[in-house]
Design an enzyme around this catalytic site. Structure first.
Site, PDB file in Angstrom:
ATOM      1  N   CYS A  74      32.836 -55.826 -26.146  1.00 33.93           N
ATOM      2  CA  CYS A  74      34.150 -55.241 -26.521  1.00 33.93           C
ATOM      3  C   CYS A  74      35.083 -55.901 -26.030  1.00 33.93           C
ATOM      4  CB  CYS A  74      34.280 -54.054 -26.246  1.00 33.93           C
ATOM      5  SG  CYS A  74      36.360 -53.403 -26.395  1.00 33.93           S
ATOM      6  N   CYS A 115      37.943 -59.791 -31.918  1.00 33.68           N
ATOM      7  CA  CYS A 115      37.678 -58.792 -31.352  1.00 33.68           C
ATOM      8  C   CYS A 115      36.170 -57.925 -32.379  1.00 33.68           C
ATOM      9  CB  CYS A 115      38.836 -57.698 -32.279  1.00 33.68           C
ATOM     10  SG  CYS A 115      37.799 -55.819 -32.621  1.00 33.68           S
TER      11      CYS A 115
END
Ligand code: DGL
Length: 272
Positions: free
Chosen positions: A79, A189
């Protein structure tokens, strides 16, 4: 009995605010086929992007404690937002290696012919020290069109990648990159590779989408090799990973099955 006791070997811990980290996990199982893995989707707290840094650190610490209790000897923070907010704290606090995500600005900037690249990421990632130092080091002289992908994590988490809202938001974020001449778009992302098809339809065949996951998997392999953490067992791919989530397992199951179709529901557990 935890996973490391079961195997007696180094377990790779992986976490994300949801299913996004599966775009990294699918590369990790190719690069590191002999080690067991534990994946945590912290989806009760998704999205991380708009949260203050202190809250993201709190979640990263809670998930790390859990992964270590499950035997993790190395943790991949799959992440970008959690990496930006928490990797320094985690490295100081725990004595195991952490591998983080970083938007792939460097390869995009180096390969760009138009010297213009687009970066799609969360607010938290754009505000991070890592992203800004990468820009300074590798993107000098390159025009960087940054867009915060507000709403996109929720869209991927709820399985609405083909919805009208998804296409409308992507048009809004991608079109300005195209208009300003970007020839590379960095998927900053880990949720966004699950929107690649939809992004590619808008961007067209001449714009390259850059996903850092293969490079992160390679880097993880190299760290593990250097530290003698690799196992060379032959593990059935279906048995290799245990999946945990803090919220509903439905989308985790659906997305994980697009990668390994024969996963069954028994592999999905609650992180309490
Ligand atoms: N997959 C996360 C990332 O790479 C999503 C962040 C979020 O939950 O907002 O940034």
């Amino acid at each position: 009995m935890n996973t490391s006791e079961l195997s007696g070997k180094t377990v790779v811990g992986i976490f994300d605010s949801g299913v996004g980290g599966l775009s990294v996990w699918r590369e990790l199982i190719k690069a590191i086929p002999g080690n067991r893995m534990v994946y945590v989707s912290d989806n009760a707290y998704s999205p991380y992007g708009p949260r203050p840094q202190s809250e993201i650190i709190e979640r990263a610490v809670a998930v790390t404690e859990f992964l270590i209790s499950e035997g993790a000897g190395i943790i991949v923070i799959a992440c970008n937002t959690a990496t930006a907010a928490a990797i320094d704290v985690l490295r100081l606090r725990y004595d195991i290696p952490f591998v983080g995500m970083e938007p792939a600005v460097k390869p995009a900037a180096l390969l760009s012919k138009t010297k213009t690249i687009g970066v799609l990421a969360t607010k938290g990632t754009f505000m991070g020290r890592l992203y800004n130092s990468t820009l300074r080091r590798f993107a000098t002289g390159v025009r960087v069109v940054e867009k915060v992908g507000t709403g996109l994590v929720d869209i991927v988490e709820s399985g609405r990648v083909d919805s009208a809202e998804s296409i409308r938001l992507l048009e809004r974020y991608i079109r300005p990159m195209i208009n300003r001449g970007a020839d590379h778009i960095v998927l900053g992302c880990t949720h966004y590779p699950f929107l690649s098809e939809q992004i590619a339809k808008i961007a067209g065949p001449d714009i390259k989408l850059v996903d850092p996951a293969p490079a992160v998997a390679k880097h993880t392999y190299e760290i593990m090799e250097e530290r003698g953490l690799l196992c060379h067992d032959s593990i059935d791919q279906l048995q290799q990973t245990r999946f945990f989530c803090t919220g509903s397992p439905q989308n985790l199951l659906r997305v994980a099955r697009t990668i390994l179709p024969s996963l069954d529901e028994g592999f999905f557990e609650r992180m309490e």
